[in-house]
Design an enzyme around this catalytic site. Structure first.
Site, short mmCIF file in Angstrom:
data_model
loop_
_atom_site.label_atom_id
_atom_site.label_comp_id
_atom_site.label_asym_id
_atom_site.label_seq_id
_atom_site.Cartn_x
_atom_site.Cartn_y
_atom_site.Cartn_z
CB ILE A 1 -5.80 -0.80 7.74
CG1 ILE A 1 -4.43 -1.49 7.81
CG2 ILE A 1 -6.62 -1.34 6.59
CD1 ILE A 1 -3.59 -1.10 8.99
CE1 TYR A 2 -8.14 -1.04 2.71
CE2 TYR A 2 -9.60 0.65 1.85
CZ TYR A 2 -9.34 -0.68 2.13
OH TYR A 2 -10.28 -1.63 1.84
#
Length: 326
Positions: A60-61
């Site tokens: 998700i980063y």
């Protein structure tokens, strides 16, 4: 830098993990303060040169660009077998109805996407980012065991959840002969010590290595109280985690500053040295956006605090409410 065992597992890691949430396309995802690729690469390279072997990211980063930056940098600057790569699964990567969670479908899809972005055949440590209340834990643990057996993952880890949830997951894995978790990455630092009640004793008793995230309270433990930076003005999570206990937290930060002054070292070294001395803690995930952050973190691994200093650091603490981070 010395290497330590991650809990009771055979995996050896540096006591500092380079947290890569700070690296990624600033225009993608929820973190507009992230660093573009060239600046990220220089810090990843500096970490390798300092002896860091443990690198922590998540799908998700910055919507996958953190994994891409890390993968390219490690291919250019290191041998794959000499580094430990951790990434995570849970958060939705798109707006479709099957996005996110810890279902078999999500895990099987996301591990392949992470491997593609990282440019590697396997992940050393695959971490479930959060507890999924909508998927039976048996389905999650069996799917995770399958990706281990397929050779795509070497070890499994978990991140912030309730102690009873983590214990249940471990029990299910043991009951069925599936791969258990060897690490817990949770929210733990001088400003939030709630994990000392249940999670840390459980991890210590069961041989699970603890690698806290936000060991410096998103920067609050690195500078005098009230100092503003670009991140403090943009980081909404920092406000959610610490705004309600600001008065008590300030007293802790003031003690960190006093001990740092007495020692003649930066505040970050004192806060990290305290964390690394705690039972069950194998290492800390540190965010580095400036070379001096790395210098302080490395120096903290060699700083020993005495009993009086530890007592002073811990005395002002008051209980904190649990903040649920999805």
């Amino acid at each position: 830098m010395r290497q330590v065992r991650l809990g009771n597992s055979g995996l050896r890691v540096s006591p500092l993990a380079l947290g890569c949430m700070s690296y990624g396309d600033p225009g993608r995802g929820a973190h507009p303060w992230t660093l573009p690729e060239e600046r990220s690469r220089s810090l990843i390279r500096a970490a390798l040169e300092a002896g860091v072997t443990f690198f922590d990211t998540a799908n998700i980063y910055s919507l996958g660009t953190s994994e891409e930056y890390l993968g390219r940098a490690l291919r250019d600057f290191a041998r794959r077998e000499e580094v430990v790569i951790a990434t995570k699964v849970f958060e939705p990567m798109h707006d479709g109805p099957l996005a996110g969670g810890l279902s078999r479908q999500a895990i099987m899809t996301e591990i392949d996407q992470s491997l593609r972005r990282l440019g590697t055949d396997y992940v050393d440590l695959y971490i479930v980012h959060r507890w999924d209340p909508h998927t039976p834990i048996e389905e999650t643990m069996q799917a995770l065991d399958d990706v281990v057996r397929a050779g795509k993952v070497r070890y499994l880890g978990a991140s912030s959840m309730r102690a009873w949830q983590f214990a249940k997951a471990q029990h299910v894995a043991t009951q069925h002969g599936w791969t258990p978790f060897v690490s817990m990455q949770n929210h733990y630092n001088l400003l939030n010590r709630e994990e000392e009640r249940e999670m840390l004793p459980f991890c210590a008793d069961s041989g699970v290595g603890v690698t806290p995230w936000s060991p410096l309270a998103r920067g609050l433990l690195t500078r005098p109280w009230g100092t503003e930076t670009e991140r403090t003005t943009k980081d909404l999570v920092q406000h959610r985690l610490y705004a309600q206990t600001a008065a008590a937290d300030r007293q802790v930060v003031d003690v960190v500053a006093q001990i740092a002054t007495d020692r003649g070292v930066p505040m970050a070294q004192v806060a990290l040295a305290w964390l690394l001395s705690r039972p069950a803690v194998s290492g800390a995930v540190v965010g580095v956006t400036d070379p001096r952050h790395l210098t302080d973190a490395v120096a903290a691994t060699g700083l020993d605090l005495d009993a009086d200093e530890i007592e002073r650091l811990e005395k002002p603490y008051i209980p904190h409410d649990t903040v649920e981070l999805r």
